[in-house]
Design an enzyme around this catalytic site. Sequence first.
Site, PDB file in Angstrom:
ATOM      1  N   LYS A  54       0.647  -1.013  -0.086  1.00 14.63           N
ATOM      2  CA  LYS A  54      -0.207   0.186  -0.110  1.00 14.63           C
ATOM      3  C   LYS A  54       1.110   1.117  -0.339  1.00 14.63           C
ATOM      4  O   LYS A  54       0.731   2.535  -1.029  1.00 14.63           O
ATOM      5  CB  LYS A  54      -0.857   0.429   1.077  1.00 14.63           C
ATOM      6  CG  LYS A  54      -2.064  -0.975   0.581  1.00 14.63           C
ATOM      7  CD  LYS A  54      -3.310  -0.821   1.669  1.00 14.63           C
ATOM      8  CE  LYS A  54      -4.378  -1.939   1.829  1.00 14.63           C
ATOM      9  NZ  LYS A  54      -5.683  -1.787   2.552  1.00 14.63           N
TER      10      LYS A  54
ATOM     11  N   LYS B 243      -4.165 -11.627  -7.123  1.00 11.94           N
ATOM     12  CA  LYS B 243      -5.199 -11.317  -6.094  1.00 11.94           C
ATOM     13  C   LYS B 243      -6.147 -10.221  -6.355  1.00 11.94           C
ATOM     14  O   LYS B 243      -6.161  -9.250  -6.828  1.00 11.94           O
ATOM     15  CB  LYS B 243      -5.065 -11.316  -4.102  1.00 11.94           C
ATOM     16  CG  LYS B 243      -5.121 -10.014  -3.887  1.00 11.94           C
ATOM     17  CD  LYS B 243      -5.686 -10.596  -2.451  1.00 11.94           C
ATOM     18  CE  LYS B 243      -5.656  -8.396  -1.837  1.00 11.94           C
ATOM     19  NZ  LYS B 243      -5.771  -8.334  -0.450  1.00 11.94           N
TER      20      LYS B 243
ATOM     21  N   LYS C 189     -10.599  -5.417  -4.508  1.00  7.21           N
ATOM     22  CA  LYS C 189     -11.730  -4.672  -4.265  1.00  7.21           C
ATOM     23  C   LYS C 189     -11.228  -2.693  -5.225  1.00  7.21           C
ATOM     24  O   LYS C 189     -11.730  -2.424  -6.183  1.00  7.21           O
ATOM     25  CB  LYS C 189     -12.085  -4.126  -3.112  1.00  7.21           C
ATOM     26  CG  LYS C 189     -13.478  -4.353  -1.921  1.00  7.21           C
ATOM     27  CD  LYS C 189     -13.211  -3.491  -1.433  1.00  7.21           C
ATOM     28  CE  LYS C 189     -13.986  -4.817   0.015  1.00  7.21           C
ATOM     29  NZ  LYS C 189     -13.096  -5.139   0.667  1.00  7.21           N
TER      30      LYS C 189
HETATM   31  P1  TYM Z   1     -10.519  -7.079   2.891  1.00  7.89           P
HETATM   32  O1  TYM Z   1     -11.612  -6.191   3.695  1.00  7.89           O
HETATM   33  O2  TYM Z   1      -9.491  -6.540   2.907  1.00  7.89           O
HETATM   34  O3  TYM Z   1     -10.678  -8.383   3.097  1.00  7.89           O
HETATM   35  C1  TYM Z   1     -12.314  -9.206   4.033  1.00  7.89           C
HETATM   36  C2  TYM Z   1     -11.683 -10.197   3.531  1.00  7.89           C
HETATM   37  O4  TYM Z   1     -12.214 -11.329   2.452  1.00  7.89           O
HETATM   38  C3  TYM Z   1     -10.378 -11.890   1.738  1.00  7.89           C
HETATM   39  N1  TYM Z   1      -9.924 -11.882   0.725  1.00  7.89           N
HETATM   40  C4  TYM Z   1     -10.129 -12.754  -0.579  1.00  7.89           C
HETATM   41  N2  TYM Z   1     -10.004 -14.252   0.169  1.00  7.89           N
HETATM   42  C5  TYM Z   1      -9.373 -14.887  -0.808  1.00  7.89           C
HETATM   43  N3  TYM Z   1      -9.215 -14.513  -1.995  1.00  7.89           N
HETATM   44  C6  TYM Z   1      -8.967 -12.707  -2.177  1.00  7.89           C
HETATM   45  N4  TYM Z   1      -9.305 -12.298  -3.652  1.00  7.89           N
HETATM   46  C7  TYM Z   1      -9.427 -12.295  -1.596  1.00  7.89           C
HETATM   47  N5  TYM Z   1      -9.658 -10.151  -1.393  1.00  7.89           N
HETATM   48  C8  TYM Z   1      -9.772 -10.136   0.692  1.00  7.89           C
HETATM   49  C9  TYM Z   1      -9.704 -11.730   2.683  1.00  7.89           C
HETATM   50  O5  TYM Z   1      -8.656 -12.598   3.155  1.00  7.89           O
HETATM   51  C10 TYM Z   1     -10.469 -11.092   4.327  1.00  7.89           C
HETATM   52  O6  TYM Z   1     -10.277 -12.051   5.178  1.00  7.89           O
HETATM   53  N6  TYM Z   1      -7.952  -5.913   7.814  1.00  7.89           N
HETATM   54  C11 TYM Z   1      -8.728  -7.502   6.810  1.00  7.89           C
HETATM   55  C12 TYM Z   1     -10.526  -6.682   7.489  1.00  7.89           C
HETATM   56  C13 TYM Z   1     -10.004  -7.011   9.558  1.00  7.89           C
HETATM   57  C14 TYM Z   1      -9.868  -8.268  10.352  1.00  7.89           C
HETATM   58  C15 TYM Z   1      -9.914  -7.562  11.385  1.00  7.89           C
HETATM   59  C16 TYM Z   1      -9.978  -9.751   9.675  1.00  7.89           C
HETATM   60  C17 TYM Z   1      -9.848  -6.045  10.230  1.00  7.89           C
HETATM   61  N7  TYM Z   1      -9.826  -6.125  11.313  1.00  7.89           N
HETATM   62  C18 TYM Z   1      -9.970  -8.611  12.127  1.00  7.89           C
HETATM   63  C19 TYM Z   1     -10.132 -10.605  10.484  1.00  7.89           C
HETATM   64  C20 TYM Z   1     -10.073  -9.792  11.872  1.00  7.89           C
HETATM   65  C21 TYM Z   1      -8.882  -6.725   5.631  1.00  7.89           C
HETATM   66  O7  TYM Z   1      -8.542  -4.963   5.264  1.00  7.89           O
HETATM   67  O8  TYM Z   1      -9.766  -7.365   4.715  1.00  7.89           O
END
Ligand code: TYM
Length: 343
Positions: free
Chosen positions: A123, A205, A208
Site C-alpha cells: 500500500k 489476487k 476491490k
Molecule cells: P479485507 O476487507 O481486505 O478482506 C476481507 C476478507 O476477504 C478476504 N479476501 C480474500 N480471500 C480470498 N481471495 C481474495 N482475492 C480475497 N480478497 C480478500 C480477506 O482475507 C479477508 O478475510 N484487515 C482485514 C480486515 C480486518 C480483520 C480484522 C479481519 C480488520 N480487523 C480482524 C479479521 C480479524 C482486511 O483488510 O480484509
Amino acid sequence: MSEQHTEQKPEQKKLIFSGIQPTGTFTLGNYIGAIRNWKPLQEEYRCIYCVVDEHAITVKIDPAKLRQKTLEAYAQLLACGIDLEKSLLFIQSHVPTHAQLSWVLNCSAQFGELSRMTQFKDKSQKHPEDINAGLFDYPVLMAADILVYNADLVPVGADQMQHLELARTIARRFNSRYGELFTVPEGYVSPLGAKVMSLQDPTKKMSKSDENPNAVILILDDKDTIIRKCKRAVTDSGSEIKFQEGKDGINNLLTIYSAVTGKSIQDAEKEFDGQGYGTFKLAVGEAVADHLAPVREEYAKLIADKAYLKECYTRCGAEALRYSQRILNKVYRKIGFVASEIR
Ligand code: TYM
C-alpha cells in the site's frame, strides 16, 4: 447469544471474530475466501463480525462514500446469511474499545515487525504520497479487534495470515509481560479459495481496488455482467480443463466453480473433460450468477430499509461494547491504569 455475551466465555462454544473493510462492494474473492465461511461457522461457534470502517480510513476515502459503503457493507453481510439471532454484526467505530485497546497494544508491537508487513509495503508503494501512521499501524488495530473479545478463531483469506500472526505475537508478548489475559487466536483459512485471483491477471489476487473492472466480480453484479467477465477471463494457452501447475487462469476458474457449486475440483474436471475453454467459462459465469442471485435479491430489500439496519447495528454494537469493555477493563488493571468510575 445476548446473555452469554455478558458472562464469562462458556467452555463449550468457542468465539470467532472477523472483519471486513467497507471500501467498496465486496468481491467474489472476499466472498469465497471469507464471507461464505462466516455463515456455516455460526452453527458451531459464537461469532462476532464487524465492518471495519476505522481500517478503511488508512487510505484516502471520501467521507460521504465511506458512510454509504459502510451501510452497504452491513447490508451485504446480512444478505450473505449473517444471522443476528446467532451472531453479532456491528460497525467498528461504534465500539470505542477497539481503538482504546489498539493504543495499549501499540506499546507491545515493534517498529521492525510492522515494517515487515507485506500489505503495508504494497500500500505504501501504491500511495507514496500518503504513507500515514494509520497505514503503518493498521495490523495493531486488527490485533485489537480480535483480542478485545479474546477470540479463539479468526476466519480470513490467505492474505490476512501475516497480520494474524502478528496479533498472536502481540498477545503472547502482552501475556508474558503482564500475566495471562489474552487468548492467542488461531487463524482459519478455508482450504478452497483462500486466494481468489484476478480474472485479468491470475497471478494477482482479486481485489476491490483493482482499476480494471473486468478483473473483479462483485457480489452484486448482475447475471449478464458476471457472465461477460467470466467469458473475458484470461486463460492460459492449451485447451484442457485441468487443475495443474502453471495454469493459473484455469486453476482460478476451477476453484471458483468448485466453491460456488460445492463440487470437488476432480468432479469439475470430469464434468468438462473434452470441452473447450468457452463452454467452461460460460458455465462458471452461470454458476456464479445463480449462486449470488439470492444475495442480490436479499440485499435490495435490506438496503431499502435503513431503519432496520440501524436497529441491527445499534443493538449488536451495544452488546459488543458491553462484552469488550470487560476485557478492556482487565487490560487496564493489568497495566496499572488507575480504576475509573467513568468507564
Ligand atoms: P479485507 O476487507 O481486505 O478482506 C476481507 C476478507 O476477504 C478476504 N479476501 C480474500 N480471500 C480470498 N481471495 C481474495 N482475492 C480475497 N480478497 C480478500 C480477506 O482475507 C479477508 O478475510 N484487515 C482485514 C480486515 C480486518 C480483520 C480484522 C479481519 C480488520 N480487523 C480482524 C479479521 C480479524 C482486511 O483488510 O480484509
